[in-house]
Design a protein around this motif. Structure first.
Motif: not given
Length: 891
Positions: A613-620, A624-626, A656-673
C-alpha cells in the motif's frame, strides 16, 4: 510519388495497363514475418498458392499486376467494380490472411510502373486493415453500385495529409467483424461508432448536431428507454471531424457514488488530481484549450455532481463542447435542453419489424396493423418496442398484443396521466415476469456489475449451484430476450444491460435480501483475480493485463468501494495494491488514491499488505502531493526494512522515487542499495531504481558500473515492464555522459514499451531517445519523441514528471535560437527534478541570461512560472512546431 513497392522483374505483367483515372488494389499478408520464421517451407508453399490465386483473380477481371512486394501485389484496374470483384474472388479462395486496400485516382504510367498520390493512399488504406478484410477508400466507394459497404468513418493514415473516409466491403462468404483499423486516431477519444442502424431519427440527429455547433452544452432529456444514449452516440458520430482532440464518452451509469463522477471522468481521460485543486477542477484544467466533444451519458442519478463538473469545464475552456443525456436537465446556465420524444408511429413500426425480423424473418412484416397497435400501446418507446419484438421467437403478434392488454393495463385509458418512467417500468416488469426463476436470479445478480462483465464474472455472482455451462445458457437466454447485450469484438464475450433494466434488476435483488451476499461475492471475485492478473502481467503477454485493467476499472472501483465501506480490509487492500501496481505502468493513478485511503486502517492492524500500500500510495508525488509521498516513502521503507511482507516483483525499489523531486536522488540510490543487501539478491527492478538514483545524483560513472548486465537481466525476466525499465535505467547515464552507445537499446526499448502498453516506461525511453538524437544537434526526430513524452504526462496529469521533458525542450529551443520561448519554459521547468535529470539545464539558463540579459530573462521565466500545466503544455506544443520550422529553414 511512387507506389513504394519494389518492382519484381521475375514476372511479365499481363493485360493492358489502364491509364488516366485508375483504381488500384494493394494486398499484403498479415503476420507474414512470423509465418516465415516459424515454418519457412510451409510459407513458401502457401505463398506460391497465394500468388497464383491473386494473379488469377486479378487477370480474370482485366486487372494489370504491375508490382510485387514479396508478400503482396499491386494491381491496376480501369473499372472500380472490377477491382472489387477481383478482391472478393481472391479473398474467397485465399487461405492466408490477406488484407486488401482499394483507391481510385489519377496516375501516370511510366516504364511499366505507376506514379501518383493515389498509390500511397491505396497502400495506406490497405495497411490500416486486417487479414481477410477488404477496405475501400471513399474515392472508390462513390463509384460503386450494388455492393454492401460499411462506413468506418474518416481515418488519419500515416503519410496522408487529410483524413480518408474508409469503407469495409461486406459480402457473403467473407468475415464481417474485425478489430479497429490501424489508423492514427487511437488517441483521439474512446468513441466507437454503433454498428446497428438508428431508426427514425435521421432529421433529429442533423438538428441536434447543428445546435451543438452553436451551443457548447446540449442535454438530451426524456424518459428512460426513449433512446437518448443511442441518439447521443449517433450525433457524436456525425461530429467526429469537428473535434481534433477526439470524442470522449463517459458512461456515468456505472458510477454509483455522486462523489466519484469527476474521478470516473478523470480515469477515462487519464488525468490525476493536481495539487491544491479538487478533482473536478483538475479535469477542467487539463481540458483547457482542447478541441473535444464530451458525452456524459445517464446523468440523472448524479445530477448535481455532473452539473458541477460541466460548469467547471465550461468556465475553464472555450473549445470543449458537451453533450449529455439525462431524464431531466442539469440546470447549468449555458445548457440547451433538447427533449427526446417517442418514435412516430411509422418509425416505431419500422423498428419493431427490423428487430423482429432479425430474430424470426418475416414474422411481423405481413401483420402491420398488429405491429402499429403494439407500438402505440408502448407509447413509441424504443426499449419497450425492442423488448416486445424479442418475443416473436416464441409468440405470435396476437400473443404479444394480448399480453400487453393483460400486463400493461396502466397503458390503457388513464396512461396519459402517468409519468413515462412508470410506463417503461411496466415494460421491464412485463419482460421480467416472463423469465424463469433461474433467469430472474442471474439478471438480478448481474446488476452489481459496473461497466459490463464476462462469463467468468457472471459465474462468480451466480452462486455455486450453477456451473459454467448453466450460466452460459442463462446468459444466452437473457441476450435473446434483449435484457442483456453482448459484445463479441474482443477475444472474450462481454455482457452488459441497459441501465433501466439494471436498475430494475438491482431493486429486485435488494427486495429479496440478497444484495449484500452478491456484492460481497462481486468484491471477493475481483480481489481473487490478483494472482491471475499479476501472473499475466509478469509475462510476455503483459499488454493484456493492461487491457483488462482499463476494461474492468469501473468494476474494480465498485468492488473496492463496497469492501472499504463494509470494513473488509483484506479485499479492499488487495484490490488497491494490485490495481495500483498495474496502474503504474499505464499511468492510471486512481488506484493510488485507494491505497492512500487504506493506509491508516492497515497500520492499525499491521496488515500484511501495508508495504505494498505504501508503494502504490507513494506514487502520489506525480500528482503533485510530494509531502504525502515522502511520508509514505519513509514509513514504507521502515516496514520493508523489517522484512514484513515485501511487495512483489521488487516494487519496493519505487518507494525512494519520491526523493527525486525532493532534490535528494542519492537517498533513492542508498535506499535501493540497502534493499538489495537486505534481500540478499540482485533484483533487476531495484537495481534499475538504484541506477536512476545514482544517475540523478550525479554519480554517472558509478551508475554505468551498476548498470552492467542490467539489460540482460531485464530480458531474462520475460516481463516487458521490467525489461523496458532496465533498458531505460541502463541507457540514462550514457546520454548523461554524452555518449550515444545506448541509442539502439533505447530505440528497441521504446518500441517494446509501446507494443506492450507500458506508457510510463515509454515516456522515460522517449525522453532518452530525444536526448540521444540531439547529442550533436537538435533534430525533428528528437522533437517528435519529446512531444510523445509531453503528451503522455500532460494527458495523465503527471504534474510531478512533466518538468523534466519541459526542461529538455527549453535547452532544445535555446540551441535552435528561440531564446525567449526557451526562457519562458525554463521558468515553469525549474525544479530539483529537472536539474537532476538534466545537468546541462543550469548551463542553458546561464547562456540565456547572457543572451537576453538578466532582467529580460527573469521577466520571461516569471511568466512561465505562473503558467498552469495546461497552459504551459499548450505553449510547448506550439513552440515545438516553431522549432521544426526553424530546422526546416535553409542555413
Amino acid at each position: 510519388m511512387t507506389s513504394g513497392l519494389s518492382a519484381d522483374t521475375s514476372f511479365v505483367p499481363a493485360g493492358v495497363p489502364p491509364t488516366g483515372v485508375v483504381t488500384f488494389l494493394f494486398t499484403d499478408i498479415e503476420g507474414s514475418t512470423r509465418r516465415w520464421e516459424s515454418d519457412a517451407d510451409a510459407m513458401r508453399v502457401a505463398l506460391a498458392c497465394h500468388d497464383k490465386v491473386l494473379r488469377a483473380a486479378i487477370e480474370a477481371h482485366d486487372g494489370f499486376v504491375f508490382s510485387h512486394s514479396g508478400d503482396g501485389l499491386a494491381a491496376a484496374f480501369a473499372s472500380p467494380s472490377a477491382a472489387v470483384d477481383a478482391a472478393i474472388a481472391a479473398q474467397r479462395e485465399l487461405e492466408l490472411p490477406v488484407r486488401m486496400g482499394i483507391a481510385t485516382g489519377e496516375a501516370e504510367l511510366r516504364d511499366g510502373d505507376y506514379f501518383g498520390t493515389v498509390l500511397n493512399r491505396a497502400a495506406r488504406v490497405m495497411a490500416a486493415g486486417h487479414g481477410r478484410q477488404i477496405l475501400v477508400a471513399e474515392s472508390t466507394a462513390v463509384l460503386l453500385d450494388g455492393v454492401e459497404l460499411l462506413n468506418l468513418g474518416p481515418k488519419r493514415l500515416r503519410d496522408v495529409t487529410r483524413p480518408i473516409t474508409i469503407f469495409q466491403l461486406r459480402t457473403q462468404g467473407l468475415p464481417c467483424d474485425f478489430p479497429p483499423l490501424r489508423s492514427l486516431d487511437a488517441d483521439r477519444g474512446n468513441f466507437r461508432p454503433v454498428g446497428r442502424r438508428l431508426v427514425g431519427r435521421d432529421d433529429e440527429v442533423a438538428r441536434i448536431a447543428a445546435v451543438l455547433r452553436t451551443n457548447r452544452f446540449v442535454t438530451l432529456t426524456g424518459v428512460g428507454g426513449v433512446g437518448k444514449t443511442r441518439l447521443a452516440l449517433e450525433v457524436a458520430g456525425c461530429l467526429t471531424n469537428d473535434f481534433t482532440d477526439g470524442v470522449w464518452v463517459f458512461e456515468l451509469a456505472s458510477v454509483a457514488d455522486a462523489g466519484a463522477v469527476a474521478d470516473s471522468v478523470a480515469a477515462i481521460l487519464g488525468i490525476a488530481q493536481q495539487p491544491g485543486m479538487s478533482m473536478c477542477d483538475s479535469v477542467a484544467a487539463v481540458l483547457e484549450n482542447r478541441k473535444r466533444l464530451l458525452v456524459f451519458d445517464n446523468c440523472e442519478h448524479v445530477l448535481d455532481a455532473t452539473a458541477g463538473l460541466v460548469e467547471a469545464i465550461l468556465a475553464k475552456s472555450s473549445t470543449v463542447s458537451i453533450l449529455a443525456t439525462s431524464r431531466e436537465g442539469l440546470g447549468v446556465a449555458e445548457e440547451q435542453i433538447w427533449p427526446v420524444r417517442s418514435l412516430s408511429d411509422d418509425a416505431a413500426a419500422e423498428l419493431f419489424v427490423e428487430r423482429a425480423g432479425s430474430i424470426a424473418p418475416g414474422a411481423a412484416v405481413h401483420e402491420m396493423d398488429a405491429v402499429t397497435d403494439i407500438c402505440r400501446r408502448l407509447d413509441g418507446i424504443p426499449l419497450a418496442i425492442e423488448l416486445a419484438a424479442s418475443r416473436v421467437s416464441v409468440m405470435t403478434l396476437t400473443d404479444i398484443r394480448d399480453r400487453l392488454d393483460k400486463r400493461f393495463n396502466l397503458l390503457v385509458g388513464s396512461r396519459r396521466s402517468l409519468e413515462r418512467h412508470q410506463t417503461l417500468r411496466h415494460a421491464v416488469q412485463w419482460s421480467y415476469d416472463l423469465l424463469s426463476a433461474e433467469e430472474k436470479r442471474l439478471l438480478e445478480r448481474c446488476s452489481v456489475f459496473a461497466g459490463g462483465f464476462d462469463i467468468h464474472s457472471a459465474c462468480a455472482v451466480a452462486g455455486p449451484e450453477y456451473d459454467e455451462f448453466a450460466v452460459v445458457d442463462l446468459l444466452e437466454s437473457l441476450v435473446r430476450k434483449s435484457l442483456l447485450t453482448v459484445d463479441r469484438s474482443e477475444q472474450t464475450a462481454r455482457f452488459s444491460m441497459l441501465e433501466t433494466v439494471r436498475q430494475f434488476a438491482e431493486e429486485q435483488l435488494a427486495s429479496c435480501g440478497a444484495a449484500e451476499e452478491v456484492r460481497n461475492a462481486h468484491a471477493r471475485y475481483f480481489a481473487q483475480l490478483e494472482n491471475t492478473m499479476l501472473s499475466l502481467w509478469d509475462s510476455p503477454e503483459q499488454r493484456y493485463a493492461y487491457r483488462w485493467l482499463a476494461l474492468e476499472l469501473a468494476n474494480l472501483r465498485t468492488a473496492f468501494r463496497w469492501a472499504a465501506d463494509s470494513g473488509d480490509i483484506d479485499v479492499a487492500a488487495t484490490i488497491a495494491t494490485y490495481a495500483g501496481l498495474l496502474g503504474i505502468g499505464v499511468e492510471s493513478y486512481e488506484p493510488m488514491t485507494w491505497a492512500e485511503e487504506m493506509i491508516e486502517l492497515a497500520v492499525a492492524v499491521n496488515h500484511p499488505r501495508l508495504s505494498s500500500l505504501y508503494v502504490v500510495a507513494a506514487v502520489c508525488w506525480m500528482a503533485g502531493r510530494l509531502e504525502n509521498a515522502l511520508r509514505y516513502a519513509e514509513a514504507g521503507a521502515a516496514v520493508v526494512a523489517r522484512n514484513e511482507n515485501a511487495p512483489p516483483y521488487g516494487m519496493e525499489g519505487w518507494l525512494g522515487a519520491a526523493y527525486l523531486p525532493a532534490g535528494e536522488p542519492r537517498r533513492w540510490a542508498e535506499l535501493c542499495h540497502a534493499q538489495l543487501e537486505r534481500r540478499g539478491d540482485n533484483h533487476v527492478y531495484i537495481r534499475g531504481c538504484r541506477v536512476f538514483g545514482l544517475s540523478f545524483g550525479g554519480l554517472v560513472d558509478e551508475a554505468i558500473e551498476a548498470a552492467k548486465g542490467l539489460v540482460e537481466a531485464g530480458a531474462a525476466t520475460r516481463n516487458p515492464y521490467m525489461h523496458t525499465f532496465a533498458i531505460a535505467a541502463s541507457t540514462f547515464p550514457l546520454h548523461a555522459k554524452g555518449s550515444d552507445a545506448g541509442l539502439e537499446d533505447c530505440r528497441e526499448g521504446l518500441a517494446m514499451a509501446l507494443d506492450s502498453g507500458n506508457r510510463f516506461n515509454a515516456s522515460i525511453l522517449a525522453l532518452g531517445m530525444a536526448r540521444f538524437e540531439a547529442l550533436e544537434a537538435v533534430t525533428p526526430e528528437a522533437l517528435e519523441h519529446l512531444t510523445l513524452v509531453l503528451r503522455n504526462y500532460h494527458d495523465s496529469g503527471n504534474v510531478g514528471s512533466i518538468r523534466s521533458p519541459l526542461a529538455v525542450l527549453s535547452t532544445f529551443l535555446y540551441r535552435v535560437g528561440l531564446y525567449e520561448s526557451a526562457a519562458i519554459i525554463s521558468g515553469f521547468s525549474m525544479s530539483p527534478l529537472a536539474q537532476a535529470v538534466l545537468p546541462e539545464f543550469s548551463t542553458s539558463i546561464a547562456h540565456l541570461r547572457t543572451v537576453l540579459g538578466d532582467t529580460t530573462y527573469e521577466s520571461l521565466a516569471s511568466r512561465g512560472e505562473s503558467m498552469s500545466m495546461a497552459a504551459v503544455a499548450e505553449y510547448a506544443y506550439g513552440e515545438i512546431d516553431h522549432a521544426r520550422a526553424e530546422l526546416d529553414r535553409p542555413s
